[in-house]
Every structure is written in structure tokens, then in C-alpha cells.
Design a protein around this motif. Structure first.
Motif, PDB file in Angstrom:
ATOM      1  N   UNK A 182      -5.733 -40.962 -49.929  1.00  9.88           N
ATOM      2  CA  UNK A 182      -6.912 -40.387 -50.604  1.00  9.88           C
ATOM      3  C   UNK A 182      -8.157 -40.541 -49.750  1.00  9.88           C
ATOM      4  N   UNK A 183      -8.339 -41.720 -49.147  1.00 11.67           N
ATOM      5  CA  UNK A 183      -9.501 -41.936 -48.273  1.00 11.67           C
ATOM      6  C   UNK A 183      -9.478 -40.977 -47.089  1.00 11.67           C
ATOM      7  N   UNK A 184      -8.309 -40.806 -46.483  1.00 11.16           N
ATOM      8  CA  UNK A 184      -8.179 -39.912 -45.335  1.00 11.16           C
ATOM      9  C   UNK A 184      -8.535 -38.487 -45.733  1.00 11.16           C
ATOM     10  N   UNK A 185      -8.011 -38.033 -46.857  1.00 14.64           N
ATOM     11  CA  UNK A 185      -8.297 -36.682 -47.330  1.00 14.64           C
ATOM     12  C   UNK A 185      -9.797 -36.496 -47.566  1.00 14.64           C
ATOM     13  N   UNK A 186     -10.429 -37.476 -48.160  1.00 14.50           N
ATOM     14  CA  UNK A 186     -11.870 -37.359 -48.424  1.00 14.50           C
ATOM     15  C   UNK A 186     -12.682 -37.355 -47.129  1.00 14.50           C
ATOM     16  N   UNK A 187     -12.265 -38.109 -46.115  1.00 17.66           N
ATOM     17  CA  UNK A 187     -12.969 -38.062 -44.827  1.00 17.66           C
ATOM     18  C   UNK A 187     -12.838 -36.680 -44.196  1.00 17.66           C
ATOM     19  N   UNK A 188     -11.661 -36.090 -44.301  1.00 19.64           N
ATOM     20  CA  UNK A 188     -11.464 -34.734 -43.777  1.00 19.64           C
ATOM     21  C   UNK A 188     -12.407 -33.769 -44.499  1.00 19.64           C
ATOM     22  N   UNK A 189     -12.451 -33.859 -45.805  1.00 15.67           N
ATOM     23  CA  UNK A 189     -13.318 -32.968 -46.585  1.00 15.67           C
ATOM     24  C   UNK A 189     -14.787 -33.210 -46.275  1.00 15.67           C
ATOM     25  N   UNK A 246      12.142 -39.186 -49.216  1.00  6.37           N
ATOM     26  CA  UNK A 246      10.850 -38.907 -48.569  1.00  6.37           C
ATOM     27  C   UNK A 246       9.812 -40.016 -48.736  1.00  6.37           C
ATOM     28  N   UNK A 247       9.959 -40.857 -49.767  1.00 11.27           N
ATOM     29  CA  UNK A 247       9.035 -41.973 -49.954  1.00 11.27           C
ATOM     30  C   UNK A 247       9.070 -42.928 -48.755  1.00 11.27           C
ATOM     31  N   UNK A 248      10.132 -42.874 -47.964  1.00  9.94           N
ATOM     32  CA  UNK A 248      10.237 -43.715 -46.759  1.00  9.94           C
ATOM     33  C   UNK A 248       9.342 -43.236 -45.627  1.00  9.94           C
ATOM     34  N   UNK A 249       8.817 -42.006 -45.728  1.00  6.23           N
ATOM     35  CA  UNK A 249       7.924 -41.480 -44.685  1.00  6.23           C
ATOM     36  C   UNK A 249       6.545 -42.073 -44.917  1.00  6.23           C
ATOM     37  N   UNK A 250       6.058 -42.809 -43.938  1.00  6.64           N
ATOM     38  CA  UNK A 250       4.735 -43.402 -44.074  1.00  6.64           C
ATOM     39  C   UNK A 250       3.686 -42.307 -44.066  1.00  6.64           C
ATOM     40  N   UNK A 251       2.571 -42.570 -44.672  1.00 10.48           N
ATOM     41  CA  UNK A 251       1.519 -41.581 -44.822  1.00 10.48           C
ATOM     42  C   UNK A 251       0.156 -42.206 -44.720  1.00 10.48           C
ATOM     43  N   UNK A 252      -0.829 -41.371 -44.565  1.00 12.26           N
ATOM     44  CA  UNK A 252      -0.829 -39.922 -44.409  1.00 12.26           C
ATOM     45  C   UNK A 252      -0.633 -39.518 -42.947  1.00 12.26           C
TER      46      UNK A 252
END
Length: 134
Positions: A15-22, A88-94
């Protein structure tokens, strides 16, 4: 600039990453990868473009990592990718893809190098202040 984020809305870092992009003025393509996982070829491509060992993309917390015994060195990269495709939950994000590269954005401020515009000051959900510098 084109930006894509492989996002989990339940994850604070994501969520933090998405908000920085926005905040940079971009309107990213948001892929909720738990609902719409990347194909195997897409995942392999992302891993290659990030330059990460496959194992470094595995998420442990809140996943079947331990029950699948993924901490053991008995698994090949192809097998680890198979596990990520099955869970897919094993894929680290974002994971963020931009014209400037591809990166696992943990911590979230790793996204700053992928943005075209400086965001100034940003306050994360936990209160930590991040400042971008060109």
C-alpha cells in the motif's frame, strides 16, 4: 512513464509503495497478483529482470513456506517457481515495473529509483517519513 505494480492490498508495504507511485503523479496499472497471478513466463521474466535469485522472491510470513519445507536447499529454481505458481501468496511483494527497471520494493522506498518524478516527503502508514532526493 508506464508503471505496473504487482500489489496485495492487505500488505502495508505494498500500500505504501502504491501511494508513493501515485504521489509521483503516475497512474499505475495495479495487478492484484493473488487474484490475477502472473503466468509462469511472466514470473520468470520478472525474476530475471530484477536480477534476484529465485529464492529471494519467496515470501515466508503468512504463507505455506514452512509446511512445504521451502527453507531446505533440496528445491531447484524451477521447482520453487512451480510452488509460487501453485501458491501465489509465496511471491513476495510488491514488484514494480517501470521504464527505469523492475524491482521488489521491500522496503517501499525502493520504488523511488523507479519513478520519473520526485515525491518530496511521504509518510508511511506506520508514521515513518520518507524523503525522495534527485
Amino acid at each position: 512513464m508506464t508503471i505496473t505494480i504487482y500489489h496485495n492490498p492487505k500488505c502495508g508495504t505494498s500500500r505504501n509503495t502504491l501511494e508513493m507511485i501515485r504521489k509521483s503523479g503516475e497512474k499505475p496499472q495495479v495487478i492484484e497478483y493473488l487474484k490475477t497471478p502472473p503466468s509462469r513466463d511472466e514470473l520468470v521474466d520478472l525474476i530475471g529482470r530484477m536480477g534476484l535469485p529465485v529464492r529471494d522472491l519467496l515470501r515466508q510470513k503468512g504463507t505455506p513456506y514452512d509446511e512445504l519445507e521451502l527453507g531446505e536447499d533440496k528445491w531447484t529454481d524451477d521447482q520453487l517457481i512451480d510452488f509460487m505458481m501453485a501458491h501465489p501468496i509465496l511471491i513476495n511483494r510488491p514488484i514494480v515495473v517501470s521504464d527505469k527497471g523492475v524491482r521488489l520494493c521491500r522496503p517501499s522506498e525502493r520504488v523511488l529509483d523507479l519513478l520519473a518524478t520526485e515525491i518530496g516527503t511521504f509518510t508511511k502508514e506506520d508514521g515513518e517519513v520518507v524523503t525522495s532526493n534527485d
